[in-house]
Design an enzyme around this catalytic site. Structure first.
Site, PDB file in Angstrom:
ATOM      1  N   SER A 195       0.836  -1.214   0.000  1.00 27.60           N
ATOM      2  CA  SER A 195       0.000   0.000   0.000  1.00 27.60           C
ATOM      3  C   SER A 195       0.864   1.256   0.000  1.00 27.60           C
ATOM      4  O   SER A 195       0.522   2.244  -0.659  1.00 27.60           O
ATOM      5  CB  SER A 195      -0.953   0.001   1.196  1.00 27.60           C
ATOM      6  OG  SER A 195      -0.266   0.277   2.405  1.00 27.60           O
ATOM      7  N   ARG A 234      22.161 -15.562   4.369  1.00 29.51           N
ATOM      8  CA  ARG A 234      21.773 -14.163   4.153  1.00 29.51           C
ATOM      9  C   ARG A 234      22.654 -13.515   3.098  1.00 29.51           C
ATOM     10  O   ARG A 234      22.188 -12.735   2.266  1.00 29.51           O
ATOM     11  CB  ARG A 234      21.925 -13.383   5.475  1.00 29.51           C
ATOM     12  CG  ARG A 234      20.631 -12.887   6.023  1.00 29.51           C
ATOM     13  CD  ARG A 234      20.845 -12.184   7.369  1.00 29.51           C
ATOM     14  NE  ARG A 234      19.721 -12.477   8.244  1.00 29.51           N
ATOM     15  CZ  ARG A 234      18.547 -11.843   8.147  1.00 29.51           C
ATOM     16  NH1 ARG A 234      18.391 -10.904   7.244  1.00 29.51           N
ATOM     17  NH2 ARG A 234      17.559 -12.148   8.950  1.00 29.51           N
ATOM     18  N   LEU A 248      19.231  -1.013  13.258  1.00 30.39           N
ATOM     19  CA  LEU A 248      17.834  -1.222  12.882  1.00 30.39           C
ATOM     20  C   LEU A 248      16.925  -0.094  13.374  1.00 30.39           C
ATOM     21  O   LEU A 248      16.946   0.261  14.553  1.00 30.39           O
ATOM     22  CB  LEU A 248      17.324  -2.549  13.455  1.00 30.39           C
ATOM     23  CG  LEU A 248      15.892  -2.921  13.091  1.00 30.39           C
ATOM     24  CD1 LEU A 248      15.766  -3.206  11.595  1.00 30.39           C
ATOM     25  CD2 LEU A 248      15.411  -4.112  13.925  1.00 30.39           C
ATOM     26  N   ARG A 273      12.469  -7.756   5.629  1.00 26.59           N
ATOM     27  CA  ARG A 273      13.719  -8.461   5.904  1.00 26.59           C
ATOM     28  C   ARG A 273      14.699  -7.465   6.531  1.00 26.59           C
ATOM     29  O   ARG A 273      14.840  -6.336   6.047  1.00 26.59           O
ATOM     30  CB  ARG A 273      14.345  -9.011   4.616  1.00 26.59           C
ATOM     31  CG  ARG A 273      13.527  -9.993   3.843  1.00 26.59           C
ATOM     32  CD  ARG A 273      13.352 -11.300   4.565  1.00 26.59           C
ATOM     33  NE  ARG A 273      14.610 -12.024   4.740  1.00 26.59           N
ATOM     34  CZ  ARG A 273      14.712 -13.132   5.479  1.00 26.59           C
ATOM     35  NH1 ARG A 273      13.644 -13.593   6.121  1.00 26.59           N
ATOM     36  NH2 ARG A 273      15.864 -13.741   5.614  1.00 26.59           N
ATOM     37  N   ILE A 274      15.402  -7.894   7.591  1.00 23.62           N
ATOM     38  CA  ILE A 274      16.434  -7.026   8.171  1.00 23.62           C
ATOM     39  C   ILE A 274      17.672  -7.121   7.278  1.00 23.62           C
ATOM     40  O   ILE A 274      18.109  -8.221   6.942  1.00 23.62           O
ATOM     41  CB  ILE A 274      16.746  -7.448   9.621  1.00 23.62           C
ATOM     42  CG1 ILE A 274      15.501  -7.229  10.500  1.00 23.62           C
ATOM     43  CG2 ILE A 274      17.942  -6.661  10.164  1.00 23.62           C
ATOM     44  CD1 ILE A 274      15.657  -7.702  11.930  1.00 23.62           C
ATOM     45  N   THR A 310      20.412   2.796   8.178  1.00 22.82           N
ATOM     46  CA  THR A 310      21.817   2.567   8.525  1.00 22.82           C
ATOM     47  C   THR A 310      21.924   1.131   9.043  1.00 22.82           C
ATOM     48  O   THR A 310      20.942   0.404   9.064  1.00 22.82           O
ATOM     49  CB  THR A 310      22.263   3.537   9.649  1.00 22.82           C
ATOM     50  OG1 THR A 310      21.478   3.239  10.813  1.00 22.82           O
ATOM     51  CG2 THR A 310      22.054   4.991   9.239  1.00 22.82           C
ATOM     52  N   HIS A 316       8.648   3.286   9.167  1.00 20.94           N
ATOM     53  CA  HIS A 316       8.436   2.432  10.344  1.00 20.94           C
ATOM     54  C   HIS A 316       7.192   2.919  11.066  1.00 20.94           C
ATOM     55  O   HIS A 316       7.046   4.115  11.325  1.00 20.94           O
ATOM     56  CB  HIS A 316       9.642   2.509  11.267  1.00 20.94           C
ATOM     57  CG  HIS A 316       9.510   1.640  12.478  1.00 20.94           C
ATOM     58  ND1 HIS A 316       9.689   0.275  12.434  1.00 20.94           N
ATOM     59  CD2 HIS A 316       9.195   1.951  13.756  1.00 20.94           C
ATOM     60  CE1 HIS A 316       9.489  -0.223  13.642  1.00 20.94           C
ATOM     61  NE2 HIS A 316       9.182   0.770  14.464  1.00 20.94           N
TER      62      HIS A 316
END
Ligand code: GRF
Length: 196
Positions: free
Chosen positions: A13, A66, A145, A92-93, A142, A110
């Protein structure tokens, strides 16, 4: 004209709100790719319907590797020659290998008033804490997180009896105003903070 690649994981969205705003001929950026870590999600169909190139890099194929997932991600992203990377509901981090590669040109949204509630379940945590207000934050990405420089925030009231879903819906409406406004500024080099 700047080229913006948008990363999603689901319905997209925020991606739709950004792409619709970038359809304005006066906008300083255009969407060059919508990429998902999950094939077949609705957000990819919505992007394709808007005429935006799409691609999926399935993180499950790489299992716990990863580095392999991120190497493929960077390869496909860079093939679209993006100036700006926009994380929009991307779940995904990313490791420093990616955040360093795109340092200073990767954004994220966020659903909390950072530095409050980095991570998950932000609306439930705001309600549990008895907060009077909640909201969303657009920040530069950066290695830390949800902790990069803040570029914009939008606030909403927390109402009596709110469930996390009620609050999430109220915040999402503001996200769709905030993210396009911040991207327009960022694409012109304006990193001054915007508060809605
Ligand atoms: C949004 O609240 C966003 O802030 C968070 O994921 C939610 C869904 O976003 N990261 P979208 O509908 O996939 O853009």
């Amino acid at each position: 004209m700047k080229r913006a690649a948008i990363l999603i994981s689901g319905g997209g969205s925020n991606m739709v709100a950004l792409a619709r705003d970038m359809a304005d001929p006066d906008h300083p950026a255009l969407p060059c790719l919508v990429l998902s870590n999950r094939p077949g999600v609705a957000g990819l169909e919505r992007a394709a319907a808007m005429g935006i190139p799409t691609f999926a890099v399935d993180h499950r194929i790489h299992g716990r590797d990863r580095a392999a997932f991120e190497a493929e991600l960077i390869r496909h992203l860079d093939a679209s020659r993006p100036d700006i990377i926009v994380l929009a509901g991307f779940m995904r981090i990313l490791t420093p290998d990616v955040t360093r590669h795109y340092a200073g040109r990767m954004l994220n949204i966020h659903p909390s008033l950072l530095p409050k509630y980095p991570g998950l379940h932000t609306h439930a945590r705001a309600i549990e804490a008895g907060d009077a207000e909640a909201g969303a934050t657009v920040h530069e990405v950066t290695a830390d997180l949800d902790a990069g420089p803040i570029l914009g925030q939008a606030r909403v009231p927390v109402l009596p009896g709110d469930t996390p879903d009620d609050l999430a819906a109220r915040v999402l409406v503001q996200e769709h105003r905030l993210y396009p406004a911040v991207l327009r500024r960022f694409a012109t080099g304006d990193r001054t903070r915007l508060d809605l």
